[in-house]
Design an enzyme around this catalytic site. Structure first.
Site, PDB file in Angstrom:
ATOM      1  N   SER A  36      38.152  58.454  -2.448  1.00  0.00           N
ATOM      2  CA  SER A  36      38.623  57.260  -2.063  1.00  0.00           C
ATOM      3  C   SER A  36      39.818  58.074  -0.883  1.00  0.00           C
ATOM      4  CB  SER A  36      39.001  56.239  -2.861  1.00  0.00           C
ATOM      5  OG  SER A  36      40.226  54.879  -2.378  1.00  0.00           O
TER       6      SER A  36
ATOM      7  N   TYR B  57      44.148  56.006 -10.749  1.00  0.00           N
ATOM      8  CA  TYR B  57      43.795  56.205  -9.428  1.00  0.00           C
ATOM      9  C   TYR B  57      43.804  57.721  -8.705  1.00  0.00           C
ATOM     10  CZ  TYR B  57      40.541  53.262  -6.289  1.00  0.00           C
ATOM     11  OH  TYR B  57      39.074  53.552  -6.158  1.00  0.00           O
TER      12      TYR B  57
HETATM   13  P1  NAI Z   1      32.100  48.042  -8.723  1.00  0.00           P
HETATM   14  O1  NAI Z   1      33.264  47.169  -9.443  1.00  0.00           O
HETATM   15  O2  NAI Z   1      31.589  47.002  -7.431  1.00  0.00           O
HETATM   16  O3  NAI Z   1      30.845  48.669  -8.969  1.00  0.00           O
HETATM   17  C1  NAI Z   1      31.282  49.949  -9.369  1.00  0.00           C
HETATM   18  C2  NAI Z   1      29.920  50.286 -10.825  1.00  0.00           C
HETATM   19  O4  NAI Z   1      30.161  50.869 -11.824  1.00  0.00           O
HETATM   20  C3  NAI Z   1      29.202  48.735 -11.474  1.00  0.00           C
HETATM   21  O5  NAI Z   1      27.982  48.580 -10.965  1.00  0.00           O
HETATM   22  C4  NAI Z   1      30.118  49.673 -12.711  1.00  0.00           C
HETATM   23  O6  NAI Z   1      29.351  48.542 -13.773  1.00  0.00           O
HETATM   24  C5  NAI Z   1      29.386  51.020 -12.479  1.00  0.00           C
HETATM   25  N1  NAI Z   1      30.454  51.708 -13.684  1.00  0.00           N
HETATM   26  C6  NAI Z   1      31.882  51.618 -13.709  1.00  0.00           C
HETATM   27  N2  NAI Z   1      32.071  51.813 -15.237  1.00  0.00           N
HETATM   28  C7  NAI Z   1      30.332  53.096 -15.462  1.00  0.00           C
HETATM   29  C8  NAI Z   1      30.340  54.078 -16.014  1.00  0.00           C
HETATM   30  N3  NAI Z   1      31.173  54.620 -16.920  1.00  0.00           N
HETATM   31  N4  NAI Z   1      29.115  54.911 -16.443  1.00  0.00           N
HETATM   32  C9  NAI Z   1      27.833  54.289 -15.349  1.00  0.00           C
HETATM   33  N5  NAI Z   1      28.746  53.235 -14.091  1.00  0.00           N
HETATM   34  C10 NAI Z   1      30.035  52.510 -14.563  1.00  0.00           C
HETATM   35  O7  NAI Z   1      33.430  48.951  -7.356  1.00  0.00           O
HETATM   36  P2  NAI Z   1      33.144  49.384  -6.236  1.00  0.00           P
HETATM   37  O8  NAI Z   1      33.865  48.752  -5.161  1.00  0.00           O
HETATM   38  O9  NAI Z   1      32.045  49.106  -5.692  1.00  0.00           O
HETATM   39  O10 NAI Z   1      33.268  51.263  -6.157  1.00  0.00           O
HETATM   40  C11 NAI Z   1      31.982  52.059  -6.162  1.00  0.00           C
HETATM   41  C12 NAI Z   1      33.024  53.277  -6.083  1.00  0.00           C
HETATM   42  O11 NAI Z   1      33.701  52.917  -4.980  1.00  0.00           O
HETATM   43  C13 NAI Z   1      34.012  54.047  -6.768  1.00  0.00           C
HETATM   44  O12 NAI Z   1      33.866  55.017  -6.870  1.00  0.00           O
HETATM   45  C14 NAI Z   1      35.672  53.152  -6.412  1.00  0.00           C
HETATM   46  O13 NAI Z   1      37.066  54.014  -6.529  1.00  0.00           O
HETATM   47  C15 NAI Z   1      35.238  53.590  -4.864  1.00  0.00           C
HETATM   48  N6  NAI Z   1      35.737  52.922  -3.717  1.00  0.00           N
HETATM   49  C16 NAI Z   1      36.371  51.420  -3.698  1.00  0.00           C
HETATM   50  C17 NAI Z   1      36.946  51.445  -2.794  1.00  0.00           C
HETATM   51  C18 NAI Z   1      36.637  49.232  -2.798  1.00  0.00           C
HETATM   52  O14 NAI Z   1      38.612  48.688  -2.073  1.00  0.00           O
HETATM   53  N7  NAI Z   1      36.179  48.989  -3.643  1.00  0.00           N
HETATM   54  C19 NAI Z   1      38.220  51.675  -2.233  1.00  0.00           C
HETATM   55  C20 NAI Z   1      37.754  53.493  -2.490  1.00  0.00           C
HETATM   56  C21 NAI Z   1      36.980  54.217  -2.935  1.00  0.00           C
END
Ligand code: NAI
Length: 280
Positions: A147, A160
């Site tokens: 990120s 984070y």
């Molecule tokens: P999201 O919450 O929509 O998706 C994250 C997914 O990871 C979910 O399906 C969740 O069930 C899964 N997950 C969580 N813990 C887990 C575990 N222990 N084992 C397996 N799966 C697990 O969130 P998003 O935004 O799609 O996040 C994806 C990546 O993008 C993350 O690494 C987040 O930090 C990164 N990110 C997101 C930003 C944003 O603004 N949404 C900005 C910068 C980075």
């Protein structure tokens, strides 16, 4: 015209963590349209099944994997099972992550352990599980999702920020270590974009509503971030991927004008404090 990742890949086999939602699912959608076989890993079983149906409809071959990325042994077994079933691996995307917020002096040891476990050690586990298979197959791509928080150090995001800085450092270290094995390592540095990350956010309610407000303000979608990252990986000369103008601005602002940048952070802390007081 530059070659796409699909043109470059020998077998079109990918493994994506956090595949049931947000960015992970967006990666799967793009790969599915090119007919990839995708190991879709997530802890959320119900959402995973639903996501796999969509991926199949788009032309992909999904293999759902119920996996908690914090479990190193389970990750290794999932990697071995996937490679045995598909004959190899071309692209690994360590994407699963949790949001976390709140002032540092209100964070708990348990919060630190759980977010480091998913955001940082989950990526470590994914790298350890798949690197031997990538080496055996003569190379491939390893993409870790960090990120812009890795460098931005915004207030009220200490846990984070630390985990994402770790993901970036690990990825840059591996870039050099694995280059002679034909493994291209990259790290994605998005700013806020719209997903469900606020749903399981670790921290107080004010942090959740703040995150929600920042995502609502963003005009960036998970689909755009995924498309940009996959195209950047295909070019193979980029290893730190800034998928939006906002993340590039933050990075250059901090490098070129460090004094101005930290004063901006102090202003942001005051705004966040006011926001938290108003919403309490
Ligand atoms: P999201 O919450 O929509 O998706 C994250 C997914 O990871 C979910 O399906 C969740 O069930 C899964 N997950 C969580 N813990 C887990 C575990 N222990 N084992 C397996 N799966 C697990 O969130 P998003 O935004 O799609 O996040 C994806 C990546 O993008 C993350 O690494 C987040 O930090 C990164 N990110 C997101 C930003 C944003 O603004 N949404 C900005 C910068 C980075």
């Amino acid at each position: 015209m530059p070659l796409s990742l699909t043109d470059r890949s020998t077998g079109q086999r990918a493994f994506v963590t956090g595949a049931a939602s947000g960015l992970g699912l967006a990666f799967c959608r793009h790969l599915a349209r090119d007919g990839w076989t995708i190991g879709m890993a997530d802890v959320a079983v119900d959402r995973l099944d639903e996501a796999a149906t969509e991926i199949r409809d788009l032309g992909g071959i999904p293999r759902t994997v119920h996996l908690d990325v914090t479990d190193a042994d389970a990750f290794s077994k999932s990697a071995a099972d996937f490679v045995e079933a598909t004959g190899g691996i071309d692209l690994v995307i360590n994407n699963a992550g949790l949001g976390a917020g709140g002032p540092f002096d209100e964070t708990t040891a348990e919060q630190w352990r759980s977010v480091i476990g998913v955001n940082l050690l989950g990526v470590v586990n994914g790298c350890q599980a798949f690197i031997p298979h990538l080496k055996n197959g003569g190379g491939g791509h390893l993409m870790n999702v960090a990120s812009i928080a890795a460098v931005a150090a915004a207030p009220r995001m200490s846990i984070y920020n630390v985990t994402k800085a770790g993901v970036r450092a690990l990825s840059e270290t591996l870039y050099a270590e694995l280059s002679d094995d034909g493994i291209h390592v990259s790290v994605v540095m998005p700013s806020f974009f719209r997903t469900n990350i606020d749903r399981d956010l670790v921290g107080p309610e004010s942090a959740r509503s703040m995150t929600q407000a920042l995502m609502d303000k963003s005009n960036l979608s998970a689909d755009e971030v995924a498309r940009h990252a996959l195209d950047a990986v295909a070019s193979e000369d980029i290893h730190v991927i800034y998928p939006s103008w906002m993340s590039r601005v933050i990075w250059y602002w901090k490098r070129l004008f460090p004094g101005h940048y930290v004063r901006g952070l102090v202003k942001r802390e005051r705004e966040a404090k006011a926001f938290a007081e108003k919403s309490s």
